[in-house]
Scaffold this active site. Structure first.
Site, mmCIF file in Angstrom:
data_model
loop_
_atom_site.group_PDB
_atom_site.id
_atom_site.type_symbol
_atom_site.label_atom_id
_atom_site.label_comp_id
_atom_site.label_asym_id
_atom_site.label_seq_id
_atom_site.Cartn_x
_atom_site.Cartn_y
_atom_site.Cartn_z
ATOM 1 N N ASN A 197 -10.134 -85.307 -10.801
ATOM 2 C CA ASN A 197 -11.819 -85.625 -11.022
ATOM 3 C C ASN A 197 -11.390 -86.251 -12.305
ATOM 4 O O ASN A 197 -12.452 -87.507 -12.446
ATOM 5 C CB ASN A 197 -12.836 -84.693 -11.309
ATOM 6 C CG ASN A 197 -13.421 -84.294 -10.037
ATOM 7 O OD1 ASN A 197 -13.378 -85.094 -8.900
ATOM 8 N ND2 ASN A 197 -15.013 -83.537 -9.643
ATOM 9 N N LEU A 239 -12.240 -98.499 -7.705
ATOM 10 C CA LEU A 239 -12.461 -99.789 -8.991
ATOM 11 C C LEU A 239 -13.478 -100.946 -9.125
ATOM 12 O O LEU A 239 -13.616 -101.421 -9.060
ATOM 13 C CB LEU A 239 -11.439 -100.883 -8.838
ATOM 14 C CG LEU A 239 -10.004 -99.996 -8.432
ATOM 15 C CD1 LEU A 239 -8.618 -101.096 -7.377
ATOM 16 C CD2 LEU A 239 -9.325 -100.156 -10.108
ATOM 17 N N GLY A 242 -19.798 -100.434 -12.498
ATOM 18 C CA GLY A 242 -21.101 -99.460 -12.313
ATOM 19 C C GLY A 242 -21.736 -99.297 -13.382
ATOM 20 O O GLY A 242 -21.072 -100.204 -14.908
ATOM 21 N N CYS A 249 -20.622 -83.803 -11.297
ATOM 22 C CA CYS A 249 -19.275 -83.401 -11.466
ATOM 23 C C CYS A 249 -18.823 -83.951 -12.167
ATOM 24 O O CYS A 249 -17.917 -83.217 -13.074
ATOM 25 C CB CYS A 249 -18.600 -83.210 -9.987
ATOM 26 S SG CYS A 249 -18.935 -81.480 -8.938
HETATM 27 N N1 LIG Z 1 -21.105 -80.975 -5.338
HETATM 28 C C1 LIG Z 1 -19.764 -81.610 -5.216
HETATM 29 O O1 LIG Z 1 -20.185 -82.537 -4.585
HETATM 30 C C2 LIG Z 1 -19.099 -80.346 -5.515
HETATM 31 C C3 LIG Z 1 -18.889 -79.671 -6.094
HETATM 32 N N2 LIG Z 1 -17.553 -78.314 -6.426
HETATM 33 C C4 LIG Z 1 -17.879 -77.944 -7.172
HETATM 34 O O2 LIG Z 1 -18.480 -76.622 -6.512
HETATM 35 C C5 LIG Z 1 -18.914 -75.572 -6.975
HETATM 36 C C6 LIG Z 1 -20.788 -75.611 -6.052
HETATM 37 O O3 LIG Z 1 -21.182 -76.705 -6.627
HETATM 38 P P1 LIG Z 1 -22.897 -77.274 -5.371
HETATM 39 O O4 LIG Z 1 -22.304 -76.903 -3.751
HETATM 40 O O5 LIG Z 1 -22.856 -78.347 -5.476
HETATM 41 O O6 LIG Z 1 -23.378 -76.323 -6.063
HETATM 42 P P2 LIG Z 1 -25.025 -76.258 -5.688
HETATM 43 O O7 LIG Z 1 -26.389 -76.250 -6.987
HETATM 44 O O8 LIG Z 1 -25.342 -77.865 -4.291
HETATM 45 O O9 LIG Z 1 -25.007 -75.291 -4.486
HETATM 46 C C7 LIG Z 1 -25.066 -74.521 -5.100
HETATM 47 C C8 LIG Z 1 -25.679 -72.763 -5.108
HETATM 48 O O10 LIG Z 1 -25.365 -71.452 -5.609
HETATM 49 C C9 LIG Z 1 -26.756 -70.979 -5.113
HETATM 50 N N3 LIG Z 1 -25.938 -69.152 -6.192
HETATM 51 C C10 LIG Z 1 -26.284 -69.576 -7.727
HETATM 52 N N4 LIG Z 1 -25.278 -68.015 -8.003
HETATM 53 C C11 LIG Z 1 -25.482 -67.624 -7.421
HETATM 54 C C12 LIG Z 1 -25.044 -66.117 -6.198
HETATM 55 N N5 LIG Z 1 -24.803 -65.525 -7.032
HETATM 56 N N6 LIG Z 1 -25.244 -65.925 -5.082
HETATM 57 C C13 LIG Z 1 -24.925 -66.387 -3.978
HETATM 58 N N7 LIG Z 1 -25.813 -68.068 -3.876
HETATM 59 C C14 LIG Z 1 -25.950 -67.845 -5.741
HETATM 60 C C15 LIG Z 1 -27.597 -71.556 -6.399
HETATM 61 O O11 LIG Z 1 -29.083 -71.357 -5.517
HETATM 62 C C16 LIG Z 1 -27.237 -72.579 -4.975
HETATM 63 O O12 LIG Z 1 -27.941 -72.744 -3.425
HETATM 64 C C17 LIG Z 1 -19.225 -76.064 -8.523
HETATM 65 O O13 LIG Z 1 -18.316 -75.253 -8.932
HETATM 66 C C18 LIG Z 1 -19.434 -77.546 -8.076
HETATM 67 O O14 LIG Z 1 -18.477 -77.763 -9.819
HETATM 68 C C19 LIG Z 1 -16.588 -79.091 -6.188
HETATM 69 C C20 LIG Z 1 -16.533 -80.379 -5.470
HETATM 70 C C21 LIG Z 1 -17.988 -80.853 -5.693
HETATM 71 O O1 LIG Z 2 -16.403 -82.650 -7.934
HETATM 72 C C1 LIG Z 2 -16.930 -82.629 -7.368
HETATM 73 O O2 LIG Z 2 -18.433 -82.305 -6.777
HETATM 74 C C2 LIG Z 2 -17.239 -84.802 -6.732
HETATM 75 O O3 LIG Z 2 -16.554 -84.990 -7.796
HETATM 76 C C3 LIG Z 2 -16.462 -86.874 -7.185
HETATM 77 O O4 LIG Z 2 -17.482 -86.782 -6.103
HETATM 78 P P1 LIG Z 2 -18.969 -87.308 -6.410
HETATM 79 O O5 LIG Z 2 -19.286 -86.774 -7.470
HETATM 80 O O6 LIG Z 2 -20.153 -86.894 -5.061
HETATM 81 O O7 LIG Z 2 -19.385 -88.708 -6.575
HETATM 82 P P2 LIG Z 2 -18.436 -89.831 -6.567
HETATM 83 O O8 LIG Z 2 -18.519 -90.643 -5.186
HETATM 84 O O9 LIG Z 2 -17.175 -89.489 -6.746
HETATM 85 O O10 LIG Z 2 -18.761 -91.453 -7.182
HETATM 86 C C4 LIG Z 2 -18.548 -90.535 -9.338
HETATM 87 C C5 LIG Z 2 -20.035 -91.854 -9.357
HETATM 88 O O11 LIG Z 2 -18.784 -92.486 -9.625
HETATM 89 C C6 LIG Z 2 -19.277 -93.696 -9.453
HETATM 90 N N1 LIG Z 2 -18.140 -94.892 -8.929
HETATM 91 C C7 LIG Z 2 -17.792 -94.165 -8.203
HETATM 92 C C8 LIG Z 2 -16.330 -95.642 -7.540
HETATM 93 C C9 LIG Z 2 -16.108 -96.840 -8.135
HETATM 94 O O12 LIG Z 2 -15.610 -97.399 -6.893
HETATM 95 N N2 LIG Z 2 -17.447 -97.153 -8.808
HETATM 96 C C10 LIG Z 2 -18.272 -96.019 -9.099
HETATM 97 O O13 LIG Z 2 -19.760 -96.691 -10.187
HETATM 98 C C11 LIG Z 2 -20.522 -93.795 -9.057
HETATM 99 O O14 LIG Z 2 -21.689 -94.253 -8.425
HETATM 100 C C12 LIG Z 2 -20.995 -92.414 -9.115
HETATM 101 O O15 LIG Z 2 -21.814 -92.376 -10.331
HETATM 102 C C13 LIG Z 2 -15.309 -86.679 -6.027
HETATM 103 O O16 LIG Z 2 -15.520 -88.014 -5.700
HETATM 104 C C14 LIG Z 2 -15.049 -85.507 -4.980
HETATM 105 O O17 LIG Z 2 -13.551 -86.460 -4.891
HETATM 106 C C15 LIG Z 2 -15.220 -84.216 -6.192
HETATM 107 O O18 LIG Z 2 -15.789 -83.380 -5.045
#
Ligand SMILES: NC(=O)C1=CN([C@@H]2O[C@H](COP(=O)(O)OP(=O)(O)OC[C@H]3O[C@@H](n4cnc5c(N)ncnc54)[C@H](O)[C@@H]3O)[C@@H](O)[C@H]2O)C=CC1
Ligand SMILES: O=C(O)[C@H]1O[C@H](OP(=O)(O)OP(=O)(O)OC[C@H]2O[C@@H](n3ccc(=O)[nH]c3=O)[C@H](O)[C@@H]2O)[C@H](O)[C@@H](O)[C@@H]1O
Length: 419
Positions: A197, A239, A242, A249
């Site tokens: 990230n 690349l 923006g 994240c």
């Molecule tokens: N959103 C994304 O694109 C990504 C997120 N992550 C990581 O994954 C983790 C989760 O992120 P998201 O899914 O985006 O979060 P989110 O906020 O969308 O969902 C988390 C869920 O967990 C629930 N929750 C909270 N405490 C709980 C507990 N003790 N037991 C059961 N449920 C509980 C919440 O109510 C919520 O529905 C974070 O550490 C984040 O950094 C990693 C990769 C991608």
């Molecule tokens: O850990 C996470 O939660 C996730 O965070 C990002 O995913 P996401 O937050 O969904 O968003 P991105 O698609 O990465 O975009 C992030 C930001 O960069 C900006 N961006 C992205 C690409 C680009 O070329 N230019 C640019 O300005 C987007 O508009 C946005 O504001 C990572 O891409 C995922 O691989 C990772 O799992």
């Protein structure tokens, strides 16, 4: 078929639950938000993720996916996936409160494996394994919002950190994906996630600074990024310049990595610089809008196109569009904004659900999120209702010919004014 418990039904937990059920596993997904449990049990999915809702409904119909508010029930399963939030804590590192709550709900049996999908600082999984005696596998998630199901099913890599036996058992859950598997220790998996990230953030801050240099020198940012992207060692992705990078994240993970590295005695200077450059990018974009408004924003009506942190989602968490909007509002502007997917409150921006209303009476029109459909708007119609004659495209998504044909002046990122 394995018995899998999942804690958390957000982007990561719900996607993991639905996809593991589709792979044939028996999945019990626990969520503390009881209203969410009720909706999901009826097959109602509110996350705007392509293919997720049908997958959830298929899992429910096949009896391979169930939802419960009882985290202890999920914690009694052979594999317990922690997919709970890890927001920024008071000291800048990740707040592990939700993960601790999941731990407290686990009823360990000899074959229990805790699979940590939440993004957690280096050292977390080893500490949990050491203090609880439970087998812990760090299995960070790399999905992008808006592509969650696709990314789960076609991952670039599955990363598994832990002892060999536990890693083998978790690898078997994913076997049908046919993805490359990185096997390592806890720390390698945990750091690999933050490192990825943070590297994406570094790339974007660099590109955004290059865009500013292009504005000063007359170079064309598209030519610059194409030149870089055709080098296989650099690659063409991530690349696009923006208004700054945001989302749930990248900002939190870069802050957490800087803080935890500092705690380990390493000053991640380049990453600190990337974070600072991102903050300055919001200022820079606000200044370009101010210039387009004639030098002052006081009393100016500005029409914003795009409020979400990126296209394809209605998510406003750490949205660069809102960071810029905050600066415009502080300088006295009145803001109207249109976004195809946002439904939540947008602070100083009065949200409207028609692009024409966003343009009406605006001195400057500004594109802040890279929705491809903005290129297909009728810019002549928008020009007709706007007060001013300028559109500031801070995502470079508009077709210059179409905009100029509407009589509007186009200001682009990474291009000198007037080009
Ligand atoms: N959103 C994304 O694109 C990504 C997120 N992550 C990581 O994954 C983790 C989760 O992120 P998201 O899914 O985006 O979060 P989110 O906020 O969308 O969902 C988390 C869920 O967990 C629930 N929750 C909270 N405490 C709980 C507990 N003790 N037991 C059961 N449920 C509980 C919440 O109510 C919520 O529905 C974070 O550490 C984040 O950094 C990693 C990769 C991608
Ligand atoms: O850990 C996470 O939660 C996730 O965070 C990002 O995913 P996401 O937050 O969904 O968003 P991105 O698609 O990465 O975009 C992030 C930001 O960069 C900006 N961006 C992205 C690409 C680009 O070329 N230019 C640019 O300005 C987007 O508009 C946005 O504001 C990572 O891409 C995922 O691989 C990772 O799992």
């Amino acid at each position: 078929m394995a018995a899998v418990g999942i804690a958390g039904a957000g982007y990561v937990g719900l996607t993991t639950a639905a996809c593991l059920a589709a792979l044939g596993h028996d999945v019990l997904c626990a969520e503390v938000d009881e209203s969410k449990v009720a909706r999901l049990s009826r097959g109602e999915v509110t996350l705007a993720e392509p293919d997720l809702a049908p997958l959830v409904r298929d899992g429910l119909a096949a009896g391979r996916l169930r939802f419960t508010p009882d985290v202890r029930a999920a914690g009694a399963r052979e594999f317990v996936f922690a997919c709970v939030p890890t927001p920024t804590g008071p000291d800048g590192t990740a707040d592990l409160g939700a993960l601790e709550a999941v731990l407290a709900a686990i009823r360990p049996a000899p074959d229990t494996v805790l699979v940590v999908k939440s993004t957690v600082p280096v050292g977390t999984c080893a500490r949990i394994a050491g203090t609880t005696g439970i087998a812990v596998v760090s299995n960070p998630e790399f999905l992008r919002e808006g592509h969650a199901v696709h990314d789960f099913r076609h991952p670039d890599r599955v990363v598994l950190g832990g002892d060999e036996h536990a890693v083998d058992r978790v690898a078997a859950l994913y076997a049908d994906l046919g993805a490359p598997i990185v096997r390592t220790g806890h720390a390698g998996a945990e750091l690999g996630k933050y490192a990825s990230n943070a590297f994406l953030a570094l790339k974007l801050s660099y590109v955004n600074l290059l865009a500013r240099l292009c504005e000063r020198t007359g170079a064309d940012i598209d030519a610059v990024t194409r030149t870089m992207g055709l080098d296989e060692r650099i690659g063409p992705h991530f690349l696009r310049p923006g208004p700054g990078w945001g989302g749930s994240c990248l900002p939190k993970d870069t802050r957490a990595l800087v803080a935890s590295a500092a705690g380990a005695g390493v000053d991640l200077t380049v990453l600190r610089a990337a974070i600072e450059a991102n903050d300055r990018q919001y200022d820079h974009v606000a200044a370009r809008i101010r210039d387009a408004a004639g030098g002052s924003l006081d009393g100016a009506r500005i029409g914003l196109f795009g409020l979400a942190f990126k296209a394809g989602t209605g998510d406003l968490r750490d949205s660069p569009a809102l960071a810029v909007a905050g600066r415009l509002a502080a300088a006295g502007a009145t803001l109207t904004g249109y976004d195809p997917a946002v439904t939540a409150d947008t602070g100083p921006v009065q949200r409207v659900d028609d692009p024409v209303l966003a343009a009406k009476g605006a001195r400057v029109l500004v594109v802040l999120t890279e929705w491809p459909e903005f290129a297909r708007l009728d810019w002549s119609q928008l020009a007709a209702v706007a007060e001013g004659d300028v559109v500031v495209d801070m995502r470079n998504v508009l077709d210059p010919a179409a905009v100029r044909g509407s009589g509007l002046r186009l200001v682009r990122l990474g291009r000198a004014p007037g080009t």
